[in-house]
Scaffold this motif. Structure first.
Motif, PDB file in Angstrom:
ATOM      1  N   ALA A   1       0.727  -1.152   0.012  1.00  0.00           N
ATOM      2  CA  ALA A   1       0.183   0.009   0.013  1.00  0.00           C
ATOM      3  C   ALA A   1       0.798   1.368  -0.004  1.00  0.00           C
ATOM      4  O   ALA A   1       0.340   2.247  -0.572  1.00  0.00           O
ATOM      5  CB  ALA A   1      -0.863   0.015   1.389  1.00  0.00           C
ATOM      6  N   GLU A   2       2.100   1.230   0.673  1.00  0.00           N
ATOM      7  CA  GLU A   2       2.880   2.340   0.676  1.00  0.00           C
ATOM      8  C   GLU A   2       3.388   2.979  -0.801  1.00  0.00           C
ATOM      9  O   GLU A   2       3.691   3.969  -0.960  1.00  0.00           O
ATOM     10  CB  GLU A   2       4.084   2.037   1.578  1.00  0.00           C
ATOM     11  CG  GLU A   2       3.687   1.905   2.880  1.00  0.00           C
ATOM     12  CD  GLU A   2       4.376   0.203   3.308  1.00  0.00           C
ATOM     13  OE1 GLU A   2       5.395  -0.029   2.816  1.00  0.00           O
ATOM     14  OE2 GLU A   2       3.517  -0.200   4.194  1.00  0.00           O
ATOM     15  N   ASN A   3       3.290   2.149  -1.485  1.00  0.00           N
ATOM     16  CA  ASN A   3       3.963   2.265  -3.081  1.00  0.00           C
ATOM     17  C   ASN A   3       2.518   3.089  -3.792  1.00  0.00           C
ATOM     18  O   ASN A   3       2.977   3.487  -4.838  1.00  0.00           O
ATOM     19  CB  ASN A   3       4.075   0.910  -3.685  1.00  0.00           C
ATOM     20  CG  ASN A   3       5.206   0.217  -3.081  1.00  0.00           C
ATOM     21  OD1 ASN A   3       6.128   0.982  -2.401  1.00  0.00           O
ATOM     22  ND2 ASN A   3       5.730  -1.108  -3.592  1.00  0.00           N
ATOM     23  N   THR A   4       1.378   3.144  -3.202  1.00  0.00           N
ATOM     24  CA  THR A   4       0.367   3.913  -3.834  1.00  0.00           C
ATOM     25  C   THR A   4       0.276   5.381  -3.173  1.00  0.00           C
ATOM     26  O   THR A   4      -0.985   5.753  -3.374  1.00  0.00           O
ATOM     27  CB  THR A   4      -0.991   3.016  -3.899  1.00  0.00           C
ATOM     28  OG1 THR A   4      -1.323   2.692  -2.420  1.00  0.00           O
ATOM     29  CG2 THR A   4      -0.583   1.670  -4.498  1.00  0.00           C
ATOM     30  N   SER A   5       1.208   5.648  -2.428  1.00  0.00           N
ATOM     31  CA  SER A   5       1.113   7.183  -1.852  1.00  0.00           C
ATOM     32  C   SER A   5       0.911   8.206  -2.860  1.00  0.00           C
ATOM     33  O   SER A   5       1.623   8.104  -3.981  1.00  0.00           O
ATOM     34  CB  SER A   5       2.194   7.361  -0.893  1.00  0.00           C
ATOM     35  OG  SER A   5       3.388   7.424  -1.391  1.00  0.00           O
ATOM     36  N   ARG A   6       0.362   9.231  -2.441  1.00  0.00           N
ATOM     37  CA  ARG A   6       0.208  10.378  -3.367  1.00  0.00           C
ATOM     38  C   ARG A   6       0.932  11.379  -2.510  1.00  0.00           C
ATOM     39  O   ARG A   6       0.967  11.658  -1.658  1.00  0.00           O
ATOM     40  CB  ARG A   6      -1.520  10.856  -3.321  1.00  0.00           C
ATOM     41  CG  ARG A   6      -2.322  10.059  -4.102  1.00  0.00           C
ATOM     42  CD  ARG A   6      -3.706  10.478  -4.401  1.00  0.00           C
ATOM     43  NE  ARG A   6      -3.662  11.596  -4.980  1.00  0.00           N
ATOM     44  CZ  ARG A   6      -4.518  12.751  -4.770  1.00  0.00           C
ATOM     45  NH1 ARG A   6      -5.079  12.729  -3.870  1.00  0.00           N
ATOM     46  NH2 ARG A   6      -4.254  13.707  -5.597  1.00  0.00           N
ATOM     47  N   LYS A   7       1.667  12.299  -3.501  1.00  0.00           N
ATOM     48  CA  LYS A   7       2.357  13.282  -3.103  1.00  0.00           C
ATOM     49  C   LYS A   7       2.278  14.667  -3.705  1.00  0.00           C
ATOM     50  O   LYS A   7       1.675  14.331  -4.895  1.00  0.00           O
ATOM     51  CB  LYS A   7       3.890  13.035  -3.398  1.00  0.00           C
ATOM     52  CG  LYS A   7       4.497  11.593  -2.772  1.00  0.00           C
ATOM     53  CD  LYS A   7       5.835  11.281  -3.118  1.00  0.00           C
ATOM     54  CE  LYS A   7       6.315   9.985  -2.612  1.00  0.00           C
ATOM     55  NZ  LYS A   7       5.511   8.893  -3.164  1.00  0.00           N
ATOM     56  N   ALA A   8       2.339  15.559  -3.075  1.00  0.00           N
ATOM     57  CA  ALA A   8       2.306  16.994  -3.511  1.00  0.00           C
ATOM     58  C   ALA A   8       3.370  17.766  -2.922  1.00  0.00           C
ATOM     59  O   ALA A   8       3.846  17.718  -1.703  1.00  0.00           O
ATOM     60  CB  ALA A   8       0.920  17.576  -2.692  1.00  0.00           C
TER      61      ALA A   8
ATOM     62  N   GLY B   1      -9.741  15.390   2.439  1.00  0.00           N
ATOM     63  CA  GLY B   1     -10.378  16.354   1.416  1.00  0.00           C
ATOM     64  C   GLY B   1      -9.476  16.072   0.266  1.00  0.00           C
ATOM     65  O   GLY B   1      -8.724  15.138   0.115  1.00  0.00           O
ATOM     66  N   ASN B   2      -9.384  17.230  -0.598  1.00  0.00           N
ATOM     67  CA  ASN B   2      -8.540  17.150  -1.867  1.00  0.00           C
ATOM     68  C   ASN B   2      -7.587  18.207  -1.644  1.00  0.00           C
ATOM     69  O   ASN B   2      -7.370  19.084  -0.688  1.00  0.00           O
ATOM     70  CB  ASN B   2      -9.336  17.417  -3.094  1.00  0.00           C
ATOM     71  CG  ASN B   2     -10.073  18.868  -3.078  1.00  0.00           C
ATOM     72  OD1 ASN B   2      -9.621  19.839  -2.829  1.00  0.00           O
ATOM     73  ND2 ASN B   2     -11.402  18.830  -3.373  1.00  0.00           N
ATOM     74  N   VAL B   3      -6.303  18.035  -2.182  1.00  0.00           N
ATOM     75  CA  VAL B   3      -5.339  19.030  -2.167  1.00  0.00           C
ATOM     76  C   VAL B   3      -5.707  20.347  -2.409  1.00  0.00           C
ATOM     77  O   VAL B   3      -5.041  21.349  -1.855  1.00  0.00           O
ATOM     78  CB  VAL B   3      -4.074  18.532  -3.183  1.00  0.00           C
ATOM     79  CG1 VAL B   3      -4.427  18.883  -4.673  1.00  0.00           C
ATOM     80  CG2 VAL B   3      -2.858  19.053  -2.668  1.00  0.00           C
ATOM     81  N   GLU B   4      -6.770  20.732  -3.402  1.00  0.00           N
ATOM     82  CA  GLU B   4      -7.096  22.177  -3.360  1.00  0.00           C
ATOM     83  C   GLU B   4      -7.637  22.765  -2.200  1.00  0.00           C
ATOM     84  O   GLU B   4      -7.355  23.870  -1.865  1.00  0.00           O
ATOM     85  CB  GLU B   4      -7.987  22.394  -4.714  1.00  0.00           C
ATOM     86  CG  GLU B   4      -7.434  22.088  -6.019  1.00  0.00           C
ATOM     87  CD  GLU B   4      -7.334  20.724  -6.343  1.00  0.00           C
ATOM     88  OE1 GLU B   4      -7.776  19.550  -5.651  1.00  0.00           O
ATOM     89  OE2 GLU B   4      -6.727  20.076  -7.365  1.00  0.00           O
TER      90      GLU B   4
END
Length: 144
Positions: free
Chosen positions: A60-67, A120-123
């Motif tokens: 699951a860690e490989n599916t992280s989202r980054k901003a 929520g979302n990043v925005e």
């Protein structure tokens, strides 16, 4: 070109999972030698060498989202700490911080965040950061 498939471990031979177990023993430092690892999981060295470069566990860690978010903030004690606390309250993990030396009591900050668990979302996160005291501006650079 190589082809890759994501399959359930239920349909794979037991030796495949044992190779992964041996890889984990070596990666985590529980064993330092391949001969120890394969003995612990019950496979031969030949089996390990046959599959070791072709098996990669899906985690699951490989599916992280980054901003990546940039901020312009007032240089006052505790401002960055307050921002980071608010980010942590939103279940984001700070991966990297880059802050410039303040000029005229203003500093630029670039945050790289793991936003996998952001509710929520990043925005919305960027909009919230813009509203914080001592934050002049906030903008989203990139999302992965």
């Amino acid at each position: 070109m190589d082809k890759y498939y994501l399959v359930s471990s239920d349909i794979l031979p037991d030796v495949i999972e044992k190779v992964v177990e041996a890889q984990n023993l070596l990666r985590t430092g529980k064993t330092r030698r391949i001969c120890e690892a394969v003995k612990m999981v019950g496979i031969s060295r030949g089996t390990f060498y046959k599959y070791k470069d072709s098996i990669f566990p899906f985690e699951a860690e490989n599916t992280s989202r980054k901003a990546i978010i940039t901020l312009v903030i007032h240089d006052e004690k505790g401002v960055l700490s307050m921002i980071l606390t608010r980010i942590a309250q939103l279940n984001c993990n700070v991966l990297a911080i880059n802050q410039t030396i303040p000029i005229n009591r203003v500093s630029n900050v670039v945050l790289t965040l793991d936003i996998t668990d952001l509710p929520g979302n990043v925005e919305d996160l960027v909009a919230l950061l813009k509203k914080l005291d001592h934050v002049n501006s906030a903008s989203l650079v990139s999302v992965e």
